[in-house]
Design a protein around this motif. Structure first.
Motif, PDB file in Angstrom:
ATOM      1  N   HIS A   1       0.839  -1.205   0.000  1.00 39.75           N
ATOM      2  CA  HIS A   1       0.000   0.000   0.000  1.00 39.75           C
ATOM      3  C   HIS A   1       0.874   1.255   0.000  1.00 39.75           C
ATOM      4  CE1 HIS A   1      -3.862  -1.926   0.233  1.00 39.75           C
ATOM      5  NE2 HIS A   1      -3.524  -2.603   1.330  1.00 39.75           N
ATOM      6  N   GLY A   2       1.949   1.229   0.792  1.00 38.53           N
ATOM      7  CA  GLY A   2       2.860   2.369   0.817  1.00 38.53           C
ATOM      8  C   GLY A   2       3.532   2.582  -0.514  1.00 38.53           C
ATOM      9  N   LEU A   3       3.953   1.507  -1.129  1.00 38.12           N
ATOM     10  CA  LEU A   3       4.581   1.609  -2.454  1.00 38.12           C
ATOM     11  C   LEU A   3       3.579   2.095  -3.498  1.00 38.12           C
ATOM     12  CD1 LEU A   3       6.753  -1.641  -2.358  1.00 38.12           C
ATOM     13  CD2 LEU A   3       7.577   0.737  -2.284  1.00 38.12           C
ATOM     14  N   ALA A   4       2.335   1.658  -3.370  1.00 38.11           N
ATOM     15  CA  ALA A   4       1.298   2.117  -4.304  1.00 38.11           C
ATOM     16  C   ALA A   4       1.081   3.619  -4.160  1.00 38.11           C
ATOM     17  CB  ALA A   4      -0.005   1.355  -4.071  1.00 38.11           C
ATOM     18  N   ALA A   5       1.099   4.108  -2.925  1.00 38.64           N
ATOM     19  CA  ALA A   5       0.895   5.542  -2.696  1.00 38.64           C
ATOM     20  C   ALA A   5       1.989   6.366  -3.367  1.00 38.64           C
ATOM     21  CB  ALA A   5       0.852   5.843  -1.199  1.00 38.64           C
ATOM     22  N   VAL A   6       3.252   5.923  -3.258  1.00 37.24           N
ATOM     23  CA  VAL A   6       4.323   6.698  -3.890  1.00 37.24           C
ATOM     24  C   VAL A   6       4.330   6.504  -5.401  1.00 37.24           C
ATOM     25  CG1 VAL A   6       5.763   6.838  -1.829  1.00 37.24           C
ATOM     26  CG2 VAL A   6       6.110   4.969  -3.437  1.00 37.24           C
ATOM     27  N   THR A   7       3.786   5.391  -5.877  1.00 33.93           N
ATOM     28  CA  THR A   7       3.671   5.191  -7.318  1.00 33.93           C
ATOM     29  C   THR A   7       2.607   6.117  -7.889  1.00 33.93           C
ATOM     30  OG1 THR A   7       4.383   2.900  -7.137  1.00 33.93           O
ATOM     31  CG2 THR A   7       3.184   3.504  -9.132  1.00 33.93           C
ATOM     32  N   ILE A   8       1.503   6.229  -7.174  1.00 32.11           N
ATOM     33  CA  ILE A   8       0.404   7.091  -7.630  1.00 32.11           C
ATOM     34  C   ILE A   8       0.801   8.557  -7.571  1.00 32.11           C
ATOM     35  CG2 ILE A   8      -1.933   7.889  -7.060  1.00 32.11           C
ATOM     36  CD1 ILE A   8      -2.464   4.970  -6.075  1.00 32.11           C
ATOM     37  N   ASN A   9       1.447   8.967  -6.460  1.00 25.93           N
ATOM     38  CA  ASN A   9       1.816  10.371  -6.297  1.00 25.93           C
ATOM     39  C   ASN A   9       3.187  10.457  -5.634  1.00 25.93           C
ATOM     40  OD1 ASN A   9       1.965  13.103  -6.073  1.00 25.93           O
ATOM     41  ND2 ASN A   9       0.171  13.352  -4.766  1.00 25.93           N
ATOM     42  N   GLY A  10       4.203  10.188  -6.402  1.00 27.29           N
ATOM     43  CA  GLY A  10       5.573  10.229  -5.899  1.00 27.29           C
ATOM     44  C   GLY A  10       6.088  11.625  -5.640  1.00 27.29           C
ATOM     45  N   GLY A  11       5.371  12.626  -6.097  1.00 23.29           N
ATOM     46  CA  GLY A  11       5.789  14.001  -5.864  1.00 23.29           C
ATOM     47  C   GLY A  11       5.351  14.539  -4.515  1.00 23.29           C
ATOM     48  N   ASP A  12       4.480  13.804  -3.819  1.00 26.28           N
ATOM     49  CA  ASP A  12       4.008  14.228  -2.508  1.00 26.28           C
ATOM     50  C   ASP A  12       4.954  13.661  -1.448  1.00 26.28           C
ATOM     51  OD1 ASP A  12       2.737  14.749  -0.105  1.00 26.28           O
ATOM     52  OD2 ASP A  12       0.755  14.073  -0.788  1.00 26.28           O
ATOM     53  N   TYR A  13       5.706  14.535  -0.812  1.00 28.11           N
ATOM     54  CA  TYR A  13       6.714  14.068   0.137  1.00 28.11           C
ATOM     55  C   TYR A  13       6.099  13.326   1.317  1.00 28.11           C
ATOM     56  CZ  TYR A  13       6.154  17.558   3.894  1.00 28.11           C
ATOM     57  OH  TYR A  13       5.696  18.296   4.948  1.00 28.11           O
ATOM     58  N   GLN A  14       4.841  13.627   1.625  1.00 30.28           N
ATOM     59  CA  GLN A  14       4.199  12.946   2.750  1.00 30.28           C
ATOM     60  C   GLN A  14       4.001  11.460   2.470  1.00 30.28           C
ATOM     61  OE1 GLN A  14       0.779  15.356   3.675  1.00 30.28           O
ATOM     62  NE2 GLN A  14       2.012  16.831   4.799  1.00 30.28           N
ATOM     63  N   ASN A  15       3.766  11.104   1.212  1.00 26.67           N
ATOM     64  CA  ASN A  15       3.673   9.682   0.873  1.00 26.67           C
ATOM     65  C   ASN A  15       5.006   8.993   1.137  1.00 26.67           C
ATOM     66  OD1 ASN A  15       0.990   9.835   0.095  1.00 26.67           O
ATOM     67  ND2 ASN A  15       1.463  10.121  -2.073  1.00 26.67           N
ATOM     68  N   TRP A  16       6.100   9.672   0.778  1.00 26.62           N
ATOM     69  CA  TRP A  16       7.419   9.107   1.027  1.00 26.62           C
ATOM     70  C   TRP A  16       7.699   9.015   2.521  1.00 26.62           C
ATOM     71  CZ3 TRP A  16       9.787   6.350  -2.387  1.00 26.62           C
ATOM     72  CH2 TRP A  16       9.569   6.591  -3.739  1.00 26.62           C
ATOM     73  N   LEU A  17       7.256  10.026   3.270  1.00 24.35           N
ATOM     74  CA  LEU A  17       7.449   9.990   4.721  1.00 24.35           C
ATOM     75  C   LEU A  17       6.702   8.815   5.348  1.00 24.35           C
ATOM     76  CD1 LEU A  17       7.252  13.726   5.870  1.00 24.35           C
ATOM     77  CD2 LEU A  17       9.277  12.271   5.689  1.00 24.35           C
ATOM     78  N   GLU A  18       5.489   8.570   4.881  1.00 17.47           N
ATOM     79  CA  GLU A  18       4.711   7.444   5.411  1.00 17.47           C
ATOM     80  C   GLU A  18       5.410   6.115   5.119  1.00 17.47           C
ATOM     81  OE1 GLU A  18       2.042   7.393   7.415  1.00 17.47           O
ATOM     82  OE2 GLU A  18       2.155   9.580   7.483  1.00 17.47           O
ATOM     83  N   LEU A  19       5.880   5.968   3.907  1.00 17.74           N
ATOM     84  CA  LEU A  19       6.581   4.741   3.534  1.00 17.74           C
ATOM     85  C   LEU A  19       7.861   4.603   4.355  1.00 17.74           C
ATOM     86  CD1 LEU A  19       6.776   2.230   1.734  1.00 17.74           C
ATOM     87  CD2 LEU A  19       7.937   3.665   0.028  1.00 17.74           C
ATOM     88  N   ALA A  20       8.596   5.694   4.489  1.00 18.47           N
ATOM     89  CA  ALA A  20       9.832   5.665   5.275  1.00 18.47           C
ATOM     90  C   ALA A  20       9.540   5.316   6.733  1.00 18.47           C
ATOM     91  CB  ALA A  20      10.540   7.013   5.186  1.00 18.47           C
ATOM     92  N   GLY A  21       8.466   5.871   7.264  1.00 19.50           N
ATOM     93  CA  GLY A  21       8.091   5.585   8.648  1.00 19.50           C
ATOM     94  C   GLY A  21       7.783   4.109   8.862  1.00 19.50           C
TER      95      GLY A  21
END
Length: 184
Positions: A12-32
């Motif tokens: 799900h985290g990877l899907a979020a960054v795939t859908i909107n990789g420009g949103d740093y919050q998606n990356w923060l969630e995945l990193a967390g």
């Protein structure tokens, strides 16, 4: 079952960054998510968390949050120098980032560098003057450095902000005693 849940959550985290990789919050969630796994020493989690924090930094270069969280990740791995470098970079972006000063003060104190610890703790109280934890931290560090007047002042402020702060009251009692103020 746990492994399947973790794999699904990561997907799900990877899907979020795939859908909107420009949103740093998606990356923060995945990193967390990866950081939590790194905390329990899951293979590859530290590297994936670090990479995701770097992507968050690229997506939002003016935000200090990825650097702060990257510092926390480095602490999980015992990389105190790297953590301090990330915290320093975070306060370059946001000079009044009290949490970064607080974290730095804790790292310095753990290295018995009480001078830098107290300087960082003082900045945390300057930028978060209503935070009793910041004042307690400054007082505890001053007490450890045998700077009883500053310890007393900081701990009294912590108790002014939160009157039932047991740890602050305890260390304040010790500071009063060591300062020769036994009646207090």
């Amino acid at each position: 079952e746990l492994q399947a849940t973790l794999q699904e959550t990561i997907q799900h985290g990877l899907a979020a960054v795939t859908i909107n990789g420009g949103d740093y919050q998606n990356w923060l969630e995945l990193a967390g998510l990866y950081q939590q796994l790194a905390g329990v020493k899951v293979a590859g989690a530290y590297e994936n968390a670090r990479a995701a924090y770097q992507r968050a930094r690229m997506a939002s270069p003016s935000s200090p949050v990825p650097l702060f969280q990257l510092a926390q990740l480095e602490l999980l791995e015992g990389n105190k120098d790297a953590a301090l470098q990330n915290l320093a970079a975070a306060v370059q972006l946001k000079p009044d980032f009290a949490a970064a000063y607080y974290a730095a003060s804790q790292i310095y104190a753990s290295q018995n560098d009480l001078k830098n610890a107290l300087s960082a703790a003082a900045l945390a109280t300057q930028y978060a003057p209503q935070d009793p934890l910041a004042w307690y931290n400054a007082g505890a560090i001053a007490y450890a450095g045998k700077d009883y007047p500053d310890a007393i002042a900081a701990l009294e402020q912590a108790l002014t902000l939160q009157s039932n702060y047991a740890n602050a009251a305890y260390v304040l009692g010790l500071a009063y005693y060591d300062a020769g103020r036994t009646a207090d």
